[in-house]
Structure formats: structure tokens, C-alpha cells
Design an enzyme around this catalytic site. Sequence first.
Site, PDB file in Angstrom:
ATOM      1  N   PRO A   1      -4.217   1.146  18.818  1.00  0.00           N
ATOM      2  CA  PRO A   1      -3.950   0.580  17.488  1.00  0.00           C
ATOM      3  C   PRO A   1      -4.074   1.569  16.331  1.00  0.00           C
ATOM      4  CG  PRO A   1      -6.102  -0.099  18.275  1.00  0.00           C
ATOM      5  CD  PRO A   1      -5.460   0.622  19.405  1.00  0.00           C
TER       6      PRO A   1
ATOM      7  N   HIS B   1       0.840  -1.199   0.000  1.00  0.00           N
ATOM      8  CA  HIS B   1       0.000   0.000   0.000  1.00  0.00           C
ATOM      9  C   HIS B   1       0.876   1.250   0.000  1.00  0.00           C
ATOM     10  CE1 HIS B   1      -4.145  -1.648   1.392  1.00  0.00           C
ATOM     11  NE2 HIS B   1      -3.586  -2.403   0.470  1.00  0.00           N
TER      12      HIS B   1
ATOM     13  N   TYR C   1       3.901   7.155   9.870  1.00  0.00           N
ATOM     14  CA  TYR C   1       3.086   5.987   9.525  1.00  0.00           C
ATOM     15  C   TYR C   1       3.938   4.896   8.855  1.00  0.00           C
ATOM     16  CZ  TYR C   1      -1.127   3.369   8.322  1.00  0.00           C
ATOM     17  OH  TYR C   1      -2.104   2.399   8.245  1.00  0.00           O
TER      18      TYR C   1
ATOM     19  N   TYR D   1      -9.455   5.457   7.117  1.00  0.00           N
ATOM     20  CA  TYR D   1      -9.650   5.876   8.515  1.00  0.00           C
ATOM     21  C   TYR D   1     -10.787   6.894   8.508  1.00  0.00           C
ATOM     22  CZ  TYR D   1      -5.139   3.769   9.780  1.00  0.00           C
ATOM     23  OH  TYR D   1      -4.109   2.892  10.012  1.00  0.00           O
TER      24      TYR D   1
ATOM     25  N   LYS E   1       1.051   0.602  15.113  1.00  0.00           N
ATOM     26  CA  LYS E   1       2.449   0.557  15.529  1.00  0.00           C
ATOM     27  C   LYS E   1       2.825  -0.618  16.438  1.00  0.00           C
ATOM     28  CE  LYS E   1       4.117   3.892  13.236  1.00  0.00           C
ATOM     29  NZ  LYS E   1       4.024   3.227  11.943  1.00  0.00           N
TER      30      LYS E   1
HETATM   31  C1  PHB Z   1      -5.749  -3.904  11.033  1.00  0.00           C
HETATM   32  O1  PHB Z   1      -5.802  -4.241   9.848  1.00  0.00           O
HETATM   33  O2  PHB Z   1      -6.035  -4.709  11.943  1.00  0.00           O
HETATM   34  C2  PHB Z   1      -5.347  -2.526  11.372  1.00  0.00           C
HETATM   35  C3  PHB Z   1      -4.921  -1.678  10.363  1.00  0.00           C
HETATM   36  C4  PHB Z   1      -4.537  -0.388  10.657  1.00  0.00           C
HETATM   37  C5  PHB Z   1      -4.620   0.070  11.954  1.00  0.00           C
HETATM   38  C6  PHB Z   1      -5.049  -0.770  12.978  1.00  0.00           C
HETATM   39  C7  PHB Z   1      -5.409  -2.086  12.688  1.00  0.00           C
HETATM   40  O3  PHB Z   1      -4.282   1.348  12.221  1.00  0.00           O
END
Ligand code: PHB
Length: 390
Positions: free
Chosen positions: A293, A72, A385, A201, A297
Amino acid sequence: MRVQVAIIGSGPSGLLLGQLLQLAGIDNIILEQRSRDYVLGRIRAGVLEEGAVELLDRAKVGGRLHREGLIHTGFDISFAGARHRIDLAGLTGGKKVVIYGQTEITRDMMDAREASGARTVYEALDVEIMDFDSSQPRVRYRKDSVEHEITCDFIAGCDGFHGVCRESVPKNAITNYEKVYPFGWIGLLSETPPVSEELIYVSHERGFGLCSMRSPTRSRTYLQCSLSDSVEQWSDDKFWDELKVRLGPETAANLITGPSIEKSIAPLRSFVAEPMRFGTLLLAGDASHIVPPTGAKGLNLAASDIHYLSTALIDYYNSGKSTELDQYSERALKRIWKAERFSWWMTTLLHRLPENGEIGARLQNAELEYLFTSRAAQTSLAENYVGLPY
Ligand code: PHB
Ligand code: APR
């Protein structure tokens, strides 16, 4: 029994350390309180920084990750009915992340460990660590009602947030820093194609949302929920309906829903215990720190800890000098605190925080508007990120 390094816990930290030590010819054993299937059944993170991918390659467990992982180069933030792309690669000189489930990494490392002949004791109960203030630490455990004792040079505490290692340190030798957020995430895994090719997000007045994935046919989706909610209160239909509202009609029109394969609620926490070394006991991963989460990280920090720890142990056994081991805690914590800051920032930016009042909401909106219109702000988000350097 005697080994050079006794590793407690077979999560990503313990398995990766075990694999790197094994490749360096350092004798090690992993003691895990759960069964192999239980460990493999846990659904956890899914975004890997380039540094973590390089480390998995160095550990010779990157084959399937490169074949099946999804590269990605950006993600979207959805706010006030519009989607804004954060061009990770464009903002960081070409850096990217790989989507590959922690469950799959765990499986790859367990397979590699089995093939190498290294020892793992699953269902090792009542693990006790002793004498780590000396050069002869010991570990006791029970397996199938039989008591065992191991002597070793070092104990690696890779046993997660609820493990026994950090708890065994005298209270006056350790400082804990902690923030518990007043909300949780409900996560749902489904055999449905992701709503978009990249992660979304979502910042919405009803709360945060995240559309992630494990593969082109499997979605992992999260919603901000109340800490008092139970999974039973969130039927699949209710979950998808709420996600549609938070996504807005345009994106929701592309959403394919389906039954959940797994659904669970997790609290959000920022936590750091300092230091990470106590004589011959070395903590790594969730045993020493937790991030919320939102910035993805947790797993990546476990990887950078293990980078510092494995190179320090390998240097110790090659050179007989403890210089790198002496620096382990300080080096790892420098990177940990930066990831803690980033995860806290991204969490506060994107979640609904009624306790901050109307001014809090206005400031949050201003910060998002600033982010969407400032390349400097986007660059700061992007470089964190994709992962700060080791
Ligand atoms: C996930 O795919 O579980 C996941 C992805 C991004 C995040 C948190 C969890 O920021
Ligand atoms: N004795 C033996 N094993 C234990 C004990 C104990 N007393 N307590 C816990 N364990 C085991 C757990 O069963 C688990 O398998 O230690 C392992 C710790 O694994 P994780 O919790 O996955 O921690 P870590 O390996 O540091 O991985 C960090 O995983 O939890 C995610 O978000 C986190 O992505 C991050 C990564």
C-alpha cells in the site's frame, strides 16, 4: 437466467465495471459472497489519482467525491527529524490527488447501482465459474439454500486476491509473480484531526509510519510492525506512543490522539498473475494483482483495469469486433507493472529492512538524501504518485 456480463465481486472493480456497463446498456449482474454491510464495513485505501476521479465522473458517481474529497497538491516525507515536502502539483504541471475513502466510493457506487435497477446478489455462496474456454460460459451459485445458474457472454473476475476466478484457471495457463515482504502494517482509524493538512510518510530507524486521513476530523494512521504481532499487542496508547517516537518531537507536539474506531494488521505483498484474459473470463483489480500500500496504487490500478476492460467490452458490443478485448491483458499489464515497480520502490525506500544489513541502511539513507536534493528524483516520484497516463 441469461445476462451479457456476469461480474463476480462487488468491490471497487466489480461495482465500477457494473456501473459503466449499465450506462452503456450492457446487461450485467453482480454476485457477491458477502453482505452489503460487510463490504461497506471494510476500511481500505483513500488516495485517488486524477485518472480514477475522471473515470468515476464518467461513471456518474463523482458527485459526493467532488463535494467531500480533499484535494492534495503534495505530501511530506519525514526523515532524520526533518520534514521534506514533495510538491506534486509543482513537479507535474499542476496534477493533484484526492483523499476520499474507498468505503465512500463503494457506498456511492452501490447507491447508483440500486437507483439504476441493476441486479446485485449479495451473500451468493459457492460461486463456481464454468466453460470460460467457450463462448457460453456459466456461473453457478447458491442463495438462501437455492441453487442458481447463469449463462452469459463474459465473466468478469472482480473477486479480489482470495477470489474463486483466478483459482479456477488451469495452473498451466497462468503465471504468478510474487514477493511477500517480511513485515506488516498496523492501521488505526480515529475520530481525531490529522496531524498535518497533508499526508506524512515517515522513514525512521524504528520503522515506517504514515499519517493519512479520511476527512478534516478523521485520521487514518499506519505503523510498520512485525508479521507476528497481533492487534491485541497494540493498545491504542502503545500505537500513539510509537507514532510519536517515529514522527519526532516537533511534529508529535501537534498530534491529537484518541480511541481507535478500527485497528487491523495487513501483510504487504507484490503480486501479478499473467495473463488477465482466459477465453471469456476477464480478471481485473486485486483478482489479478496486489501492490504493497505504500504508493497508494491498489484502488487506482483497479480503476485503470476497469477503464481498459469496460471500453473493450463496450466496443465489442457496439462493433461486434474483439480487437480491444484481445488487447485488454497486454494494455492493462503494461500499466500494472509500472505501478508494481513504483510501489516496490517506495516500500523499499521507506521501510526498515534489517535483512539488508548495515549497507542496506546506508544505501537507503543515500537514496533519501538524493531524493530530497534532486528535482529530477522528486519528479520521478511525483509523476508516479499522481498516476501514469491510462
Ligand atoms: C490511506 O489513507 O489509507 C493510505 C494513504 C496513502 C497510502 C496508503 C494508504 O500510501
Ligand atoms: N464469490 C463472490 N464474491 C467474492 C468471492 C467469491 N468466491 N471471493 C471474493 N468475493 C468478493 C469479496 O467479498 C469482495 O467484496 O469480491 C470482492 C473483491 O473486492 P476487493 O477485494 O475490494 O477487490 P477489487 O474490487 O479488485 O478492489 C481493489 O480494493 O482491496 C482493495 O487494495 C485494494 O484498493 C484495492 C481495491
